[in-house]
Design a protein around this motif. Structure first.
Motif, short mmCIF file in Angstrom:
data_model
loop_
_atom_site.label_atom_id
_atom_site.label_comp_id
_atom_site.label_asym_id
_atom_site.label_seq_id
_atom_site.Cartn_x
_atom_site.Cartn_y
_atom_site.Cartn_z
N VAL A 27 39.38 41.72 56.32
CA VAL A 27 38.87 42.05 54.99
C VAL A 27 38.19 40.83 54.35
O VAL A 27 38.61 39.69 54.54
CB VAL A 27 40.02 42.56 54.08
CG1 VAL A 27 40.99 41.46 53.73
CG2 VAL A 27 39.46 43.21 52.83
N GLU A 28 37.10 41.07 53.62
CA GLU A 28 36.41 40.02 52.87
C GLU A 28 37.06 39.90 51.50
O GLU A 28 36.99 40.83 50.69
CB GLU A 28 34.93 40.36 52.74
CG GLU A 28 34.13 39.33 52.00
CD GLU A 28 34.21 37.95 52.60
OE1 GLU A 28 34.47 37.00 51.85
OE2 GLU A 28 34.03 37.82 53.83
N LEU A 29 37.70 38.79 51.25
CA LEU A 29 38.48 38.62 50.02
C LEU A 29 37.63 38.59 48.76
O LEU A 29 38.11 38.94 47.69
CB LEU A 29 39.33 37.36 50.10
CG LEU A 29 40.45 37.36 51.13
CD1 LEU A 29 41.19 36.04 51.10
CD2 LEU A 29 41.40 38.52 50.88
N SER A 30 36.38 38.22 48.85
CA SER A 30 35.54 38.12 47.65
C SER A 30 35.38 39.46 46.93
O SER A 30 35.12 39.48 45.72
CB SER A 30 34.16 37.56 48.00
OG SER A 30 33.48 38.44 48.88
N GLN A 31 35.58 40.57 47.63
CA GLN A 31 35.47 41.88 46.98
C GLN A 31 36.57 42.13 45.96
O GLN A 31 36.47 43.02 45.13
CB GLN A 31 35.45 43.00 48.02
CG GLN A 31 36.77 43.18 48.76
CD GLN A 31 36.70 44.28 49.80
OE1 GLN A 31 36.28 45.38 49.49
NE2 GLN A 31 37.11 43.96 51.01
N PHE A 32 37.62 41.32 45.98
CA PHE A 32 38.74 41.48 45.05
C PHE A 32 38.63 40.58 43.82
O PHE A 32 39.37 40.75 42.87
CB PHE A 32 40.07 41.20 45.76
CG PHE A 32 40.31 42.10 46.93
CD1 PHE A 32 40.62 43.44 46.74
CD2 PHE A 32 40.24 41.62 48.23
CE1 PHE A 32 40.84 44.28 47.81
CE2 PHE A 32 40.46 42.45 49.32
CZ PHE A 32 40.76 43.78 49.11
N ASP A 33 37.70 39.62 43.84
CA ASP A 33 37.57 38.67 42.73
C ASP A 33 37.36 39.37 41.40
O ASP A 33 36.44 40.17 41.24
CB ASP A 33 36.40 37.70 42.98
CG ASP A 33 36.68 36.69 44.07
OD1 ASP A 33 37.85 36.58 44.48
OD2 ASP A 33 35.73 36.03 44.52
#
Length: 64
Positions: A27-33
């Motif tokens: 998963v790309e964590l930046s999508q949760f920022d």
């Protein structure tokens, strides 16, 4: 290993732990920022702080 943390200092907040090698580890964590998320799973304590271990994409939902 990745984390979605409620606060910068995880010791005073809640974290979602994403173990290396799990289905969710890509998963790309930046999508949760800056987003609200819902995480489901068993809550465990790590170093005195609560966390959920997320191994599947279905365990974390983003609310817009």
């Amino acid at each position: 290993t990745k984390f979605i943390d409620e606060k910068v200092d995880y010791k005073n907040g809640f974290a979602v732990y994403i173990p290396r090698g799990s289905n969710f580890s890509t998963v790309e964590l930046s999508q949760f920022d800056g987003k609200k998320v819902k995480a489901t799973g068993l809550i465990k304590e790590y170093n005195g702080s609560p966390q959920i271990e997320a191994t599947e994409y279905s365990q974390v939902t983003i609310f817009r």
